[in-house]
Scaffold this active site. Sequence first.
Site, PDB file in Angstrom:
ATOM      1  NE  ARG A  30      42.113  48.379 -10.261  1.00 27.46           N
ATOM      2  CZ  ARG A  30      41.943  46.983 -10.256  1.00 27.46           C
ATOM      3  NH1 ARG A  30      41.128  46.224 -10.600  1.00 27.46           N
ATOM      4  NH2 ARG A  30      42.902  46.426  -9.782  1.00 27.46           N
ATOM      5  CB  THR A  60      49.285  47.998  -0.400  1.00 24.98           C
ATOM      6  OG1 THR A  60      48.639  48.752  -1.502  1.00 24.98           O
ATOM      7  CG2 THR A  60      50.114  46.705  -0.808  1.00 24.98           C
ATOM      8  CG  HIS A  99      22.880  31.680  22.779  1.00 24.44           C
ATOM      9  ND1 HIS A  99      23.450  32.669  21.799  1.00 24.44           N
ATOM     10  CD2 HIS A  99      23.437  32.384  23.913  1.00 24.44           C
ATOM     11  CE1 HIS A  99      24.240  33.523  22.417  1.00 24.44           C
ATOM     12  NE2 HIS A  99      24.020  33.272  23.921  1.00 24.44           N
TER      13      HIS A  99
HETATM   14  C1  HCA Z   1      50.362  44.125  -4.469  1.00 25.39           C
HETATM   15  C2  HCA Z   1      49.291  44.934  -5.320  1.00 25.39           C
HETATM   16  C3  HCA Z   1      47.629  45.153  -4.817  1.00 25.39           C
HETATM   17  C4  HCA Z   1      47.282  45.994  -5.928  1.00 25.39           C
HETATM   18  C5  HCA Z   1      45.582  46.240  -5.756  1.00 25.39           C
HETATM   19  C6  HCA Z   1      44.845  46.846  -6.892  1.00 25.39           C
HETATM   20  C7  HCA Z   1      47.939  46.016  -3.574  1.00 25.39           C
HETATM   21  O1  HCA Z   1      50.003  42.967  -4.778  1.00 25.39           O
HETATM   22  O2  HCA Z   1      50.588  44.749  -3.557  1.00 25.39           O
HETATM   23  O3  HCA Z   1      45.455  46.921  -8.046  1.00 25.39           O
HETATM   24  O4  HCA Z   1      43.642  47.100  -6.705  1.00 25.39           O
HETATM   25  O5  HCA Z   1      47.500  45.282  -2.375  1.00 25.39           O
HETATM   26  O6  HCA Z   1      48.372  47.048  -3.598  1.00 25.39           O
HETATM   27  O7  HCA Z   1      47.105  43.835  -4.605  1.00 25.39           O
END
Ligand code: HCA
Length: 460
Positions: free
Chosen positions: A130, A164, A286
């Site tokens: 992935r 993120t 309720h």
């Molecule tokens: C992070 C990485 C991640 C990765 C998500 C994923 C994010 O800690 O910044 O691999 O699907 O939020 O981008 O958790």
Amino acid sequence: MLEILDTTLREGEQTPYVNFTVDEKVTIAKLLDDIGVDMIEAGDPSVSPNVFKAIERIASLGLGAEVVAHSSATRPGIDRARACGAGRVAIFYATSKIHLDAKLHKTQEQALDIIREHVCYAKGLGLKVRYTPEDATRTDLEFLVQVCNAAIEAGADRISFADTLGIMQPHVMYERVRALRQHLLPCKIDLHCHDDYGLALANAMAGIRAGADCIHTTINGMGERAGIPDLAETILSFHNLEGVQKYNLKALVDASGYLEKVSGFFLAPNKPLTGQNAFSHKSGVHTNGILKDPRTYEPFDPSVIGRERKIVIDKYTGKTAVASRLDEYGIEVSAAELEVIVTRIKNIGDQRKQLFDADILEIAEQVTGREIEVIPHDISAMLMVEVESHVYTSSVVRRMRGFTNVSSVYEVTGDYDISAFVNVENIAALNNLIEEIRTVQGVKRTETRMVLKKYNGNGK
Ligand code: HCA
Ligand code: CU
């Protein structure tokens, strides 16, 4: 068919102040497999030897779920992902301008090469791959499509569209996923949505509607900062709103409770599904509706996840609910008596946080002038705990706070180290709770004192 990847063991362990032991991780993986999640992201083996060991053990369990190891885009990282026995590696490399400039110091062209090279390397080792463009939602769409397609051509069969920073809104998410579906080569699309605005699950569900395949979750919604979608909420949304019926709904509450216990990360009472109040009803309007037909105020029956509805009795409560509670104890009162009982409950309710059944029975006794010889279903007790001398008292306190029936915990002086107040529905539940507390690491001895009557301070 829609899918769930649970990342309690990776993203969940990134929750501030949370660390799991290897054994706890193995238990969590088994709980997740029992629920039936499609993939378990078990950790990034480069983080520490224990993370490596946990993934190795989980990968060897022969679970139904696919075991995924997270890794940065480095050869040693990918080697470790392979060495720990995970069938799939999830390689992340940020793609937004701010991450490339400020964090990675790479141009878009360099990033493209690095991603292509490492996906290819992992594929060459025989791993399923992935690719996660970290900070994907702040990445220029054209570049995002270019990197993802390069990763797919190099052998990735899944892309994780990572929000993120949790900056998406459902309608924007919908548009973005639509665009990705349109421009990406054939692949599965995962949605990794952070909850900084409290929109994570809404965003993910919108992305699913736009053609994505999978939502990333954690038990109790743990993770960096505000976390990511809660596993139970996601599964119920899949089940009730999208007609996905492959998961074991009855296993969700136990998994949530176990996580509270081992993480010391506790749920707010209003947390959907697993929170203490999720199926409690309070106001007269309720409770009256619920007692006539639960569908008036319940979106679905709590028994779907093995829970029960609860009617809270206090100053908001009307006659129907009080009569029903008395009826549960086989107590019949006249209409006039009921009127007085409800009035008294309303008056007490102005001064007290919580009324116990014992209080209600006592009021009924006073109002009717008849002795009532029943034992209340809800019981409070004071639990005294002695802690082993080599163990920190605070660590036992933390574990004890994880039990939903424990309402308060005190460190005390004297023969015992800890005293805790517990509220349970009956003697059997009290017994179970004591048994469980005895299994907490560091507990040497317990003593239980049942509360017969409770008085308030301030002369009341
Ligand atoms: C992070 C990485 C991640 C990765 C998500 C994923 C994010 O800690 O910044 O691999 O699907 O939020 O981008 O958790
Ligand atoms: Cu994340």
